[in-house]
Design an enzyme around this catalytic site. Structure first.
Site, short mmCIF file in Angstrom:
data_model
loop_
_atom_site.label_atom_id
_atom_site.label_comp_id
_atom_site.label_asym_id
_atom_site.label_seq_id
_atom_site.Cartn_x
_atom_site.Cartn_y
_atom_site.Cartn_z
N TYR A 145 3.27 -19.56 -10.66
CA TYR A 145 2.03 -19.38 -9.90
C TYR A 145 1.02 -20.48 -10.26
CZ TYR A 145 3.59 -14.72 -8.44
OH TYR A 145 4.28 -13.66 -7.91
N LEU A 152 0.63 -5.26 2.23
CA LEU A 152 0.05 -5.38 3.57
C LEU A 152 0.86 -6.31 4.45
CD1 LEU A 152 -3.79 -5.57 2.79
CD2 LEU A 152 -2.28 -3.58 2.96
N GLY A 177 1.69 -9.52 4.30
CA GLY A 177 1.05 -10.78 4.63
C GLY A 177 -0.20 -10.61 5.48
N GLY A 178 -0.87 -9.46 5.37
CA GLY A 178 -2.08 -9.19 6.14
C GLY A 178 -1.84 -8.44 7.43
N LEU A 179 -0.57 -8.27 7.81
CA LEU A 179 -0.24 -7.63 9.08
C LEU A 179 -0.75 -6.20 9.15
CD1 LEU A 179 1.45 -8.44 11.65
CD2 LEU A 179 3.32 -7.12 10.65
N LEU A 180 -0.78 -5.52 8.01
CA LEU A 180 -1.18 -4.12 7.97
C LEU A 180 -2.64 -3.94 7.55
CD1 LEU A 180 2.05 -2.77 6.24
CD2 LEU A 180 1.47 -2.60 8.67
N GLY A 181 -3.38 -5.02 7.54
CA GLY A 181 -4.77 -4.97 7.09
C GLY A 181 -5.79 -4.96 8.20
#
Length: 331
Positions: A53, A219, A221-225
């Site tokens: 990272y 989420l 990659g943000g799809l569920l946010g």
């Protein structure tokens, strides 16, 4: 904050895991320290990172940021269960790894753990995770290296990440045959409402062998946010996996149905997605990777959210799971 045992171990960890992948690339060191302080104040004691990272030419940067935070004292290190990972090439992106400087050979494990300890400014790692399967290294060699590190006091537990079910079984059967080693105690896998394939074999294998399940990308990659609502309101637009998914009309309709259902119950999409994972059998806690303190606050609210049976049933209708194996693919 609620706590649970990590798999079959006696280790107590928070039901939310602080993911640190954004520390360095997207969140500077000062803000990263603020987020870690806020997480600890909220009772989150389980922090996840990886040696790669920081990415690009800055691989290792995230561990360094965490190490500098530990060095500030205040019992930060004593209160945190720190998990990091080994496998990836630590050379800058685009450069070929020098032989034995990646994957899971005993030589690279020894080298990588010492480098992580130095960056993290600690003398031990609570959970040392294999970031990917290594098809070239037998588990007998991997466990020999891990057993040595445990005896040296450099690590306490070993876990896997992105392992298929049969590799979880293979790893722990070989550990059992060797004796004297506890084997894998956790599996970190891609698992969320929109991606439930882990339910077929990975999660059952983890449960059978006593591994705690740590979902990443809760989420998706943000799809569920609440991504569609944000687009309509002129906010953040979808990128990466989320953008690719929304190009499919059927997938977009499914996400719209999800947002409508959540809105009907007066809740926030991202918080519901996290709370749903906390209802799933075998899940220790999802990894939340906040870029800001506000995103961390939202995740903490999700950990206290109780979902109704009606809402859970509605979520299953929109995002049906694959079902158990072999039925899911055999008939």
């Amino acid at each position: 904050m609620k706590y649970t045992q990590l798999g079959r171990t006696g280790l107590k960890v928070s039901r939310l895991v602080l993911g640190t992948m954004n520390f360095g690339p997207q969140t500077d060191e000062a803000d990263s320290h603020t987020i870690m302080d806020a997480a600890l104040d909220a009772g989150i004691n389980f922090f996840d990172t990886a040696n790669v990272y920081g990415w690009g030419e800055n691989k290792g940067r995230t561990e360094t940021i965490i190490g500098n935070w530990f060095a500030r004292g205040g019992e930060r290190r004593d209160k945190v269960v720190i998990a990091t990972k080994v496998y990836g090439n630590m050379a800058p992106d685009g450069e070929t790894a020098w032989p034995n400087h990646d994957k899971l050979s005993a030589l690279n494990i020894r080298r990588a753990v010492d480098a992580s300890l130095q960056r993290l400014q600690t003398d031990y790692i609570d959970l040392y995770q294999f970031h990917h399967i290594d098809r070239s290294t037998p588990f007998e060699e991997i466990w020999q290296a891990i057993d040595t590190l445990v005896r040296q006091g450099k690590i306490l537990y070993a876990g896997s990440s992105n392992f298929p079910g049969y590799k979880i079984a293979q790893a722990n059967e070989i550990a059992a045959r060797r004796g004297g080693t506890i084997g894998l105690v956790s599996e970190q896998c891609l698992y969320n409402l929109a991606e439930r394939r882990a339910e077929m074999e990975v999660i059952p294998a983890a449960q059978d062998y006593g591994l705690g399940v740590i979902p990443w990308s809760p989420l998706h990659g943000g799809l569920l946010g609440g991504i569609i609502k944000k687009e309509v309101q002129g906010g953040r637009r979808a990128t990466g996996r989320a953008a690719d998914t929304l190009k499919d009309p059927a997938a977009r309709a499914r996400i719209q149905a999800y947002e409508d259902l959540v809105d009907k119950h007066g809740l926030e999409p991202g918080e519901v997605a996290l709370a749903w994972l906390l209802t799933r059998p075998g899940v220790t806690g999802p990894i939340v990777g906040p870029r800001t303190a506000e995103q961390l606050e939202s995740a903490i609210r999700a950990s206290e959210l109780e979902l109704t049976e009606e809402l859970l049933a509605g979520l299953d209708e929109i995002f049906p799971g694959p079902g158990p194996s072999p039925e899911a693919f055999a008939w």
